[in-house]
Design an enzyme around this catalytic site. Structure first.
Site, short mmCIF file in Angstrom:
data_model
loop_
_atom_site.label_atom_id
_atom_site.label_comp_id
_atom_site.label_asym_id
_atom_site.label_seq_id
_atom_site.Cartn_x
_atom_site.Cartn_y
_atom_site.Cartn_z
N GLY A 127 22.88 44.59 51.59
CA GLY A 127 24.03 44.61 50.68
C GLY A 127 24.92 45.82 50.80
O GLY A 127 26.00 45.86 50.20
N HIS A 135 45.28 26.04 26.31
CA HIS A 135 45.49 26.87 25.14
C HIS A 135 44.27 26.80 24.23
O HIS A 135 43.74 25.70 24.02
CB HIS A 135 46.73 26.39 24.36
N GLY A 185 30.90 50.31 57.17
CA GLY A 185 31.45 50.72 55.88
C GLY A 185 31.98 52.14 55.83
O GLY A 185 32.45 52.69 56.83
#
Length: 462
Positions: free
Chosen positions: A39, A441, A140
């Site tokens: 991860g 709505h 990364g």
């Protein structure tokens, strides 16, 4: 020696998505990851744990500020910091475990360890060497600091250390008025810390639409965050339990100091490519440390690709995911495309802030004629009922064609509301297309429709 079609180095959002897409397309795939869990930064020490703490402290704020007015009476909750951190860690574990399950499901080999590319077509992990026709670098980024400011992750911390402090600080100084600093600063302010943000520029979140940025700062100040803008940090002197931050105001060069229990350094991130051996391979790197790639994420060395935070562009997890999918599809012989003009950004404070496309400042600089449709959440029934009337939706459209050029939202669920605009922009929609689409709505999304109506004859509820 294992042989693969693709080896992905790094299992963050870009890496694991790319690996899964490669496997889906029939390519024998492996992913290299040295952490104990998959991860990357996002799931382990970034996006996911920070959102857990943001959610927990937002619930605390609701209980303290709004429960009594809604008729929910009782003693305000106390904070069990250890339990809150345990909740955060459980959230991390559930998500990282989910990626491991997906790897097994898609028959992706997890090569556990840190990878190096000794030559094109080869990746070493520990004592083992694996071959691959294609290697994708998805390593990364890491936090960057200021010259002379040493991060010890105890008193002077990066975002990593800020997610696991031993105790809640009485005083926190945040260096940098960007997304990470404001999100984590908000967390600790809700937990009772005195939070002061020091920013070098004269505005927070400098890439944001200026009107939104001003409103954002006002709302954060209303929540108790203090801001020192136009200030250059000179030094941070830390002991085992305290720190002193010295800064100069740029307007008069005067020097000042602030005492803090914790200093959060959130001055941006830089690509993380250490140990890969890219320099020895001759892979071209920019002055900012980013790997240079072409439109298909290929480096100048055949068979080596790069995506995500390691290359140019905004350091966003979803940008890395899109690039990971596109890179995989290109390797498989498809013709993918990433529309960089429709990549949203979100700040997960309360209220949230989101944007996509161009800002007013960018349109003015380009000489583009545009019109603005704006609607306040105070005119939205759902927002008022939920104590979320602060903020607005701003829609920018071409003055002649009405085509949507950008959108900027500060208010409830802004990070979710922006995607209606993203889809509209992807299909080249006009503001009128949004205005003529029925919105349920009562929902926050009606504010988006009203902003679109404001690009024409005017909103209904304003």
């Amino acid at each position: 020696m294992a042989q693969y079609d693709v080896i992905v180095i790094g299992s963050g959002p870009g890496g694991y998505v790319s690996a899964i897409r490669c496997a889906q397309l029939g390519l024998k795939t492996a992913c290299v990851e040295g952490r104990a869990t998959l991860g990357g930064t996002c799931l382990n020490i970034g996006c996911i744990p920070s959102k857990a703490l943001l959610h927990a402290t937002e619930m605390l704020h609701e209980a303290e500020a709004n429960f009594a007015e809604m008729g929910l009476k009782g003693k305000s909750p106390s904070v069990d910091w250890k339990q809150m951190l345990a909740y955060k860690d459980k959230t991390i574990s559930q998500n990282t475990g989910g990626i491991e399950f997906l790897f097994k499901k898609n028959k992706i080999d997890w090569l556990k360890g840190w990878g190096k590319i000794p030559e094109a077509g080869k990746v070493t992990v520990g004592d083992e060497t694996h071959t691959a026709k294609h290697i994708i670098v998805a390593t990364g980024s890491e936090p960057s600091s200021l010259p002379g400011v040493e991060i010890d992750e105890k008193v002077v911390v990066s975002s990593t250390g800020a997610l696991e402090l031993g105790k809640i600080p009485k005083k926190m100084v945040v260096i940098g008025g960007g997304v990470i600093g404001l999100e984590l600063g908000s967390v600790y302010k809700r937990l009772g810390s005195e939070v002061t943000v020091i920013e070098f520029l004269d505005t927070i979140t400098p890439t944001m639409d200026a009107e939104v940025s001003r409103q954002f700062q006002k709302l954060l100040a209303k929540q108790g965050l203090e801001f020192i803008l136009g200030a250059a940090v000179q030094s941070v002197d830390a002991t085992k339990t305290k720190a002193k931050v010295t800064y100069k105001l740029r307007k008069d060069d005067s020097e000042h100091t602030l005492d803090a229990d914790t200093v959060l350094v959130s001055t941006g991130r830089r690509p993380y490519t250490d140990g890969l051996g890219l320099a020895d391979l001759g892979v071209e790197i920019s002055e900012r440390g980013q790997i240079k790639t072409d439109d298909h994420y290929r480096t100048n060395v055949a068979g080596i690709y790069a995506i995500g935070d390691a290359i140019a562009g905004p350091m966003l997890a979803h940008k890395a995911e899109d690039e990971g999918m596109a890179c995989a599809e290109g390797i498989a012989g498809q013709h993918p495309h990433v529309n960089y003009g429709v990549i949203p950004s979100v700040v997960y404070t309360h209220p949230e802030v989101s944007s996509v496309g161009q800002t007013e400042e960018e349109l003015k600089k380009a000489g583009r004629k545009y019109k603005t449709g704006k609607f306040s959440f105070m005119g939205n029934a759902r927002a008022k009922a939920n104590f979320s009337g602060d903020g607005f939706v701003k829609l920018l459209a071409d003055a002649e064609t009405d085509r949507i050029l950008g959108a900027h939202i500060i208010g409830p669920m802004a990070g979710d509301l922006i995607h209606e605009i993203c889809v509209a922009m992807e299909f080249g929609a006009a503001a009128e297309d949004i205005a003529r689409t029925c919105h349920a709505h009562p929902t926050y999304s009606e504010a988006v429709r009203e902003a679109a109506l404001a690009c024409g004859d005017g909103p209904i509820h304003s």
